[in-house]
Each structure stands twice: as structure tokens, then as C-alpha cells.
Design a protein around this motif. Structure first.
Motif, PDB file in Angstrom:
ATOM      1  N   ILE A 296     -10.972  28.714  12.708  1.00 46.09           N
ATOM      2  CA  ILE A 296     -11.898  27.599  12.470  1.00 46.09           C
ATOM      3  C   ILE A 296     -11.774  27.104  11.027  1.00 46.09           C
ATOM      4  O   ILE A 296     -11.664  25.909  10.770  1.00 46.09           O
ATOM      5  CB  ILE A 296     -13.355  28.001  12.804  1.00 46.09           C
ATOM      6  N   LEU A 297     -11.734  28.051  10.075  1.00 44.13           N
ATOM      7  CA  LEU A 297     -11.607  27.671   8.665  1.00 44.13           C
ATOM      8  C   LEU A 297     -10.306  26.916   8.416  1.00 44.13           C
ATOM      9  O   LEU A 297     -10.274  25.904   7.719  1.00 44.13           O
ATOM     10  CB  LEU A 297     -11.664  28.913   7.772  1.00 44.13           C
TER      11      LEU A 297
ATOM     12  N   ILE B 227     -10.537  23.388   9.733  1.00 42.07           N
ATOM     13  CA  ILE B 227     -11.359  22.520   8.876  1.00 42.07           C
ATOM     14  C   ILE B 227     -10.558  22.096   7.651  1.00 42.07           C
ATOM     15  O   ILE B 227     -10.440  20.910   7.345  1.00 42.07           O
ATOM     16  CB  ILE B 227     -12.644  23.248   8.430  1.00 42.07           C
TER      17      ILE B 227
ATOM     18  N   VAL C 194      -9.113  18.467   6.159  1.00 40.72           N
ATOM     19  CA  VAL C 194      -9.636  17.935   4.894  1.00 40.72           C
ATOM     20  C   VAL C 194      -8.526  17.680   3.898  1.00 40.72           C
ATOM     21  O   VAL C 194      -8.410  16.606   3.333  1.00 40.72           O
ATOM     22  CB  VAL C 194     -10.682  18.910   4.297  1.00 40.72           C
TER      23      VAL C 194
ATOM     24  N   ALA D 182      -5.246  15.057   4.728  1.00 39.10           N
ATOM     25  CA  ALA D 182      -5.665  13.769   5.274  1.00 39.10           C
ATOM     26  C   ALA D 182      -4.973  12.555   4.654  1.00 39.10           C
ATOM     27  O   ALA D 182      -5.143  11.463   5.138  1.00 39.10           O
ATOM     28  CB  ALA D 182      -7.161  13.624   5.131  1.00 39.10           C
ATOM     29  N   THR D 183      -4.177  12.744   3.580  1.00 40.35           N
ATOM     30  CA  THR D 183      -3.489  11.588   3.006  1.00 40.35           C
ATOM     31  C   THR D 183      -2.456  11.108   4.009  1.00 40.35           C
ATOM     32  O   THR D 183      -1.551  11.835   4.373  1.00 40.35           O
ATOM     33  CB  THR D 183      -2.800  11.958   1.684  1.00 40.35           C
ATOM     34  N   GLU D 184      -2.619   9.874   4.431  1.00 42.83           N
ATOM     35  CA  GLU D 184      -1.756   9.381   5.491  1.00 42.83           C
ATOM     36  C   GLU D 184      -0.351   9.122   4.973  1.00 42.83           C
ATOM     37  O   GLU D 184      -0.165   8.634   3.877  1.00 42.83           O
ATOM     38  CB  GLU D 184      -2.356   8.107   6.084  1.00 42.83           C
TER      39      GLU D 184
ATOM     40  N   ILE E 279      -5.702  -7.103  -0.765  1.00 40.41           N
ATOM     41  CA  ILE E 279      -6.506  -6.249   0.119  1.00 40.41           C
ATOM     42  C   ILE E 279      -7.988  -6.203  -0.278  1.00 40.41           C
ATOM     43  O   ILE E 279      -8.722  -5.337   0.193  1.00 40.41           O
ATOM     44  CB  ILE E 279      -5.918  -4.825   0.194  1.00 40.41           C
TER      45      ILE E 279
ATOM     46  N   GLN F  65      -8.125  -5.224   5.936  1.00 38.85           N
ATOM     47  CA  GLN F  65      -7.183  -4.140   5.586  1.00 38.85           C
ATOM     48  C   GLN F  65      -6.368  -3.665   6.792  1.00 38.85           C
ATOM     49  O   GLN F  65      -6.051  -2.483   6.902  1.00 38.85           O
ATOM     50  CB  GLN F  65      -7.920  -3.005   4.897  1.00 38.85           C
TER      51      GLN F  65
ATOM     52  N   VAL G 151      -2.466  -3.461   5.418  1.00 35.47           N
ATOM     53  CA  VAL G 151      -2.263  -2.313   4.518  1.00 35.47           C
ATOM     54  C   VAL G 151      -2.378  -0.984   5.275  1.00 35.47           C
ATOM     55  O   VAL G 151      -1.677  -0.025   4.966  1.00 35.47           O
ATOM     56  CB  VAL G 151      -3.212  -2.397   3.296  1.00 35.47           C
ATOM     57  N   SER G 152      -3.204  -0.950   6.292  1.00 31.72           N
ATOM     58  CA  SER G 152      -3.333   0.271   7.100  1.00 31.72           C
ATOM     59  C   SER G 152      -2.069   0.527   7.915  1.00 31.72           C
ATOM     60  O   SER G 152      -1.782   1.652   8.309  1.00 31.72           O
ATOM     61  CB  SER G 152      -4.519   0.172   8.048  1.00 31.72           C
TER      62      SER G 152
ATOM     63  N   LYS H  60       0.457   1.706   5.011  1.00 29.32           N
ATOM     64  CA  LYS H  60      -0.007   2.967   4.393  1.00 29.32           C
ATOM     65  C   LYS H  60       0.674   3.255   3.053  1.00 29.32           C
ATOM     66  O   LYS H  60       1.340   4.291   2.889  1.00 29.32           O
ATOM     67  CB  LYS H  60       0.206   4.141   5.333  1.00 29.32           C
ATOM     68  N   PRO H  61       0.548   2.377   2.061  1.00 27.68           N
ATOM     69  CA  PRO H  61       1.170   2.660   0.765  1.00 27.68           C
ATOM     70  C   PRO H  61       0.534   3.887   0.105  1.00 27.68           C
ATOM     71  O   PRO H  61      -0.659   4.117   0.267  1.00 27.68           O
ATOM     72  CB  PRO H  61       0.892   1.394  -0.050  1.00 27.68           C
ATOM     73  N   GLU H  62       1.360   4.633  -0.627  1.00 26.66           N
ATOM     74  CA  GLU H  62       0.859   5.863  -1.249  1.00 26.66           C
ATOM     75  C   GLU H  62       0.142   5.593  -2.559  1.00 26.66           C
ATOM     76  O   GLU H  62      -0.487   6.479  -3.117  1.00 26.66           O
ATOM     77  CB  GLU H  62       2.022   6.830  -1.494  1.00 26.66           C
TER      78      GLU H  62
ATOM     79  N   MET I 113      -1.459   2.208  -5.322  1.00 29.84           N
ATOM     80  CA  MET I 113      -1.730   0.785  -5.565  1.00 29.84           C
ATOM     81  C   MET I 113      -1.323   0.467  -6.998  1.00 29.84           C
ATOM     82  O   MET I 113      -1.773   1.190  -7.900  1.00 29.84           O
ATOM     83  CB  MET I 113      -3.198   0.469  -5.362  1.00 29.84           C
TER      84      MET I 113
END
Lengths: 73, 179
Positions: B13-14, B17, B21, B24-26, B97, B123, B126-127, B130-132, B134
Motif C-alpha cells: 500500500i505504501l 501511494i 505521488v 507523477a511528472t508526466e 497557455i 491547456q 500543452v497537455s 507535455k513539455p518538461e 516552461m
């Protein structure tokens, strides 16, 4: 239920609640984070706040200026 | 036995999670050497725009926002670059954007942009890219392939851009236009 289990369950619950509150902000989503008001210094209303402080303290340069030695502010 | 099982469940579970978290950087969806993602949109002058219409030109697809300081430094340079190379078949597509168009317009009052500015207030574009970082810029060759990606901007990037665009545009013909 043993005390150990209860503690474990509580820890798990806290981690779950805290973990679910975290998100990663994408570079293009930082419009509000980039707002000057989000910074620690150079706030847009800093001058206004200082003026208020000076009025309330009845002194000039209430924030940065050194005192005159009277110990009143 | 029970304790082992219990511990495994907690660990799983940990892990679940924290992997959601932290990871999550796309990931950027644009790759060098692959065709650029096409998109349609509305320009700041209220005209429809289709990236496919720029085929045959060397294009910079740039993502910018009025709240992004390096973007504000980069755009005056792009104006220079555009004026220098536009006659040879060079185009800049600046995708704004900002969620509030007025902020973009206010910036453009101070720094007029002579190239196409596409509004992406929702947006959606831009989505897709997905630029890393700006600002982010994608240099596209005449065949519509991504030649390079530029993340962020510093003054030292200027010469690199010039050299790259000049090379991609190819030799100047006698009329001054592209070959």
C-alpha cells in the motif's frame, strides 16, 4: 484487536490521508504558483503593509530603520 | 505468518501511494526524429489555425505564458529570429497557455509578436505535448519532423537557435527565398 494492530492501522490511515493529498504540479500548471504573491519577499503589497505598520507604530521606517534609542518601537 | 502477511500488505500500500505521488511528472510525448503532433486552434487575432498548414516550412512550436519569466525573455529574441529568417520559409507558432487571455494581450501590447500566436486557455494543446519545462520549443524541419527540443531559455541559446534554423532552411537562393 491488539494495541499493535491498532497503532499500525492508525499509521496506515494517516499515511493514506496524507498521501492522497499530494499531487505533482505540471510545468504548464504553475500560473498561480508563479504569482508574485506566492513569493516570500517583494510582495506587491509590501509598501502598503509598511505604511500601515508605520501608522500603527507612529514611527517612520518601522521595519528596517534603526531606533533612536528611546526604546519605544 | 500473520505478521509477515500484514507487513507485506502495508508495504504494498505504501509503495502504491508513493509511486503515484513521486512518479507523477508526466512524460513528454514529443520525440526527436518523429513527426510533430498536429493541432488546431484559434489565434489571438481570432482566426482558425492548423499546424498542418505549415508543412514545407521550418517551424518553431513554442509554449509560453505571461507569468513565465524566461518566456518573456525569450520572445523578443524570437521576434528577431523571425524577422531574420521569415523570407526563407521560417515560421514561429507561439502557443500561449495563459488561462486569462487578457494577461497574454497585455504582454503583447508591450512586446508585439509578428508571428502566429495560438491561444490555449483550456491547456488542451500543452497537455498533448507535455513539455518538461516552461518555455519549451520544438524545432520542426520542412518534412514536419521534430529536429530538436529546447527546454527553458538562456541568452546562450540564441546562437544555437540561429545556427540550427539557418542550417535547416538550407542555402539562400538568388531571390533570397528558400531553395
Amino acid at each position: 484487536m491488539r494495541a499493535g494492530h491498532l497503532v499500525l492501522l492508525l499509521v496506515l490511515l494517516v499515511v493514506l490521508v496524507c498521501g492522497s493529498g499530494c499531487i505533482t504540479v505540471q510545468p504548464w500548471e504553475k500560473e498561480y504558483l508563479a504569482d508574485p504573491i506566492m513569493g516570500f519577499d517583494d510582495w506587491p503589497d509590501q509598501a502598503f503593509q509598511q505604511e500601515i505598520s508605520e501608522i500603527r507604530e507612529a514611527s517612520a521606517l518601522g521595519k528596517e530603520g534603526s531606533g533612536g534609542g528611546c526604546g519605544c518601537n | 505468518m500473520f505478521r509477515k502477511l500484514e507487513l507485506s500488505v502495508v508495504l504494498i500500500i505504501l509503495l502504491a501511494i508513493f509511486s503515484t505521488v513521486t512518479g507523477a511528472t508526466e512524460k513528454a510525448t514529443i520525440e526527436i526524429g518523429k513527426p510533430i503532433l498536429s493541432f488546431k486552434g484559434m489565434t489571438v487575432t481570432n482566426e482558425t489555425f492548423d499546424l498542418a498548414e505549415t508543412n514545407g516550412k521550418v517551424v518553431i512550436v513554442n509554449f509560453w505564458a505571461s507569468w513565465c519569466l524566461p518566456c518573456r525573455t525569450e520572445l523578443p529574441f524570437f521576434v528577431e529570429l523571425f524577422n531574420e529568417f521569415k523570407a526563407r520559409g521560417f515560421e514561429i507558432i507561439a502557443v500561449n497557455i495563459d488561462t486569462k487571455v487578457d494577461n497574454a494581450r497585455q504582454f503583447m501590447k508591450k512586446t508585439p509578436l509578428p508571428f502566429t500566436v495560438v491561444l490555449d486557455t483550456e491547456q488542451a494543446i500543452v497537455s498533448l505535448y507535455k513539455p518538461e519545462m516552461m518555455p519549451s520549443s520544438y524545432v520542426v524541419d520542412r518534412k514536419g519532423m521534430v529536429h530538436s527540443m529546447h527546454k527553458g531559455f538562456s541568452k546562450s541559446d540564441q546562437e544555437m537557435y540561429r545556427l540550427e534554423i539557418d542550417t535547416l532552411l538550407g542555402p539562400v537562393s538568388s531571390e533570397g527565398a528558400r531553395q
